[in-house]
Design an enzyme around this catalytic site. Structure first.
Site: not given
Ligand SMILES: CC(=O)N[C@@H](CC(=O)O)C(=O)O
Ligand SMILES: [Zn+2]
Length: 316
Positions: A26, A183
């Site tokens: 992300h 995380e």
């Molecule tokens: C805030 C965020 O991006 N959390 C990740 C959690 C993960 O890597 O499983 C997501 O939703 O992909």
């Molecule tokens: Zn993320």
């Protein structure tokens, strides 16, 4: 007399020679982006004997624009359909990127796939350090998480287990034989906080130490690991048009991992009314008020506390 010979339960696991560290799955989660950029310039800190560790920026276009994603969420994109989709340049950017990542680090589900992918994320939720586990059967990852938890004590690092039939999604790290999510929060999107950056860096250090020890032949005896298993996704209260009509209640805000009991305050409407949790048992909420989850209709996740048994492991 029943003898309990641990050797019979020792899982033989192949050495983890190829390890990747993903940042920027992300593009607006800055700790992972900064660490991967740092380690790409100078990898000394992540080198370990007998391991090839590769830092990798997973979604460079999203990083450049400082957004979560450009066309679609990369951390949901590693489905069999996407990974085999024809269309080349016509495909959404992140689907193309998922195919590239699958070529470099996979193929997903095969013996040629990378041994471990650490996928670095930040959350706006007050979750502290959280390791994300994709399978309760993955003894290697469980042993690693147990090692990390012990190594950083008295600081805490919790384990979120997501093997929910509907809420589990197809992550970038799922290409590896042992997918490990990390995380760390709270940190706003697009922002670096030194404490969060440092916490992530320390977890990676212990994770790589574990891999080196394992590859050198150290045996890890069976152990138990406390995990929080994903149960349910809770959405914000909304009106008939789908607009949010309430916020996370002040009693719940920032209280990730603290017990939420039936009848406890959960949301506060804009006109000041309290919405109570209606579940039938105590749960442990997490990802409370994560910014990226408004679009996913999720105010928080509920989890249940469990103690998992991890097999003893030794190198095959
Ligand atoms: C805030 C965020 O991006 N959390 C990740 C959690 C993960 O890597 O499983 C997501 O939703 O992909
Ligand atoms: Zn993320």
């Amino acid at each position: 007399m029943s003898t309990h010979n641990n050797n019979n339960n020792t899982a033989r696991v192949t050495a983890a020679r190829r390890v990747a560290i993903f940042g920027g799955t992300h593009g607006n989660e800055m700790s992972g982006v900064a660490l991967v950029n740092l380690w790409t310039k100078n990898g000394a800190e992540i080198q370990r004997k007998g391991v090839e560790t590769r830092p990798f920026l997973a979604n460079p276009w999203a990083v450049e624009k400082c957004v979560r994603y450009v066309d679609t969420d990369l951390n949901r994109a590693f489905t069999p359909e996407n990974l085999s989709a024809p269309g080349g340049d016509e495909l959404p950017y992140e689907v193309q990127r998922a195919q590239e990542i699958n070529k470099i680090f996979g193929p997903k589900g095969s013996q040629e796939a990378y041994d471990v992918i650490f996928d670095l994320h930040n959350t706006t939720s007050n979750m502290g350090c959280t390791l994300i586990l994709e399978s309760s059967k993955d003894s290697f990852s469980l042993q690693m998480m147990n090692y990390i938890k012990k190594a950083i004590a008295p600081a805490s690092c919790l384990v979120l287990l997501n093997e929910h039939p509907h809420l589990k999604y197809s992550t970038s790290r799922s290409v590896a034989r042992h997918p490990v999510g990390l995380e760390v929060g709270p940190q706003p999107q697009g922002v670096l906080r030194s404490n969060i950056f440092q916490a992530m860096r320390v977890i990676l250090k212990h994770a790589l130490d574990f891999i080196e020890l394992f590859n050198e032949g150290m045996e890890f005896p069976s152990c138990t690991v406390e995990v929080f298993r994903v149960l349910e996704s809770i959405d914000y209260p909304r009106d008939a048009n789908g607009n949010i009509i309430a916020m996370v209640h002040p009693n719940l805000q920032d209280c990730d991992w603290e017990p939420l009991n039936p009848g406890d305050p959960m949301f506060q409407t804009f006109d000041g009314q309290t919405v109570h949790y209606q579940g039938s048992s105590t749960v442990y909420p997490t990802f409370i008020n994560e910014a990226a989850y408004y679009e996913k209709q999720q105010a928080f996740l509920t989890t249940r506390r469990e103690t998992l048994a991890a097999n003893a492991i030794s190198k095959a």
